[in-house]
Design a protein around this motif. Structure first.
Motif, short mmCIF file in Angstrom:
data_model
loop_
_atom_site.label_atom_id
_atom_site.label_comp_id
_atom_site.label_asym_id
_atom_site.label_seq_id
_atom_site.Cartn_x
_atom_site.Cartn_y
_atom_site.Cartn_z
N VAL A 69 0.84 -1.20 0.00
CA VAL A 69 0.00 0.00 0.00
C VAL A 69 0.87 1.25 0.00
CG1 VAL A 69 -1.63 1.36 1.38
CG2 VAL A 69 -2.02 -1.09 1.04
N GLU A 72 2.55 1.84 -3.53
CA GLU A 72 1.64 2.41 -4.54
C GLU A 72 1.26 3.84 -4.18
OE1 GLU A 72 -1.75 0.47 -6.08
OE2 GLU A 72 -0.52 -0.87 -7.28
N THR A 144 -7.07 5.17 -2.87
CA THR A 144 -6.67 4.49 -1.64
C THR A 144 -7.44 3.20 -1.43
OG1 THR A 144 -6.05 6.59 -0.61
CG2 THR A 144 -6.49 4.73 0.87
N ASN A 147 -6.17 0.70 -3.90
CA ASN A 147 -4.83 0.32 -3.51
C ASN A 147 -4.87 -0.77 -2.43
OD1 ASN A 147 -2.08 0.25 -2.87
ND2 ASN A 147 -2.03 2.29 -1.99
N VAL A 148 -5.69 -0.56 -1.41
CA VAL A 148 -5.78 -1.51 -0.30
C VAL A 148 -6.38 -2.83 -0.77
CG1 VAL A 148 -6.88 -1.98 1.93
CG2 VAL A 148 -5.90 0.28 1.47
N ALA A 151 -3.75 -4.62 -2.98
CA ALA A 151 -2.62 -5.12 -2.19
C ALA A 151 -3.02 -6.33 -1.35
CB ALA A 151 -2.08 -4.00 -1.29
#
Length: 198
Positions: A69, A72, A144, A147-148, A151
């Protein structure tokens, strides 16, 4: 697996540091597209499944999530900060084809959230998509969450597949198949996208 002895030879803290650094660099820095992130994660899972290694799954999974995270997020921040003028200088110098940039921006605007999630599974894309998301002005909150999710799915599947392959003989074949499909699939997807782009 060739990677396993390398991780195991550096000790517990060294293994954590190596995995975290490789995941972070591959996720956030442009030179990261050369790194074998999928293989590293599966190998780390194998190592965590070995009782004598000292590597704990409960430490490894959060470490992979946090570094992926953060990597990125760094790529996204670089893209937002440097912005389009930086890309235009690359176009003027011939390092970047304007048509490719236009396609990438259109794709990000249309499939932005899903593009960030899916890019985790394609080696070179997981390095470049966060940068493009920042340059194209993708919203912070949207990026975000993607991204989470990306990941967690990428890191979780590969680490747990390696762990299962090492820790349970009944699951070994299935886990090896899942890990192999994830690694080979990500490589094939990258090759297909590269061929189509050319």
């Amino acid at each position: 697996m060739d990677l396993l002895p390398d991780l195991g030879s550096v000790g517990t803290l060294g293994a954590y540091a190596l995995v975290g650094a490789l995941v972070f660099v591959e996720s956030g820095l442009l030179l990261g597209f050369l790194l074998p992130g999928d293989t590293v994660l599966f190998g780390a899972g194998l190592l965590a499944g070995d009782p004598g290694s000292g590597v704990e799954l409960g430490v490894l999974l959060p470490l992979v999530l946090v570094t992926a995270v953060a990597g990125e997020a760094l790529g996204y921040a670089i893209g937002r900060r440097l912005g389009r003028p930086w890309l235009e200088r690359r176009m003027q110098s011939g390092r970047l084809d304007p048509r490719h940039l236009a396609r990438a921006e259109a794709f990000t605007q249309r499939f932005g959230w899903w593009a960030v999630v899916a890019a985790r599974w394609v080696p070179w894309m997981r390095t470049f998509v966060p940068l493009l998301a920042g340059v194209s002005g993708m919203g912070q909150r949207s990026f975000t969450t993607a991204n989470v999710v990306g990941a967690a799915s990428w890191g979780g599947v590969l680490v747990l597949a390696g762990y299962a392959a090492a820790g349970d003989p009944r699951l070994r074949t299935a886990a090896l198949v899942v890990g192999a499909v994830a690694v080979v699939g990500s490589l094939c997807a990258g090759a297909v996208l590269h061929r189509r782009r050319r």
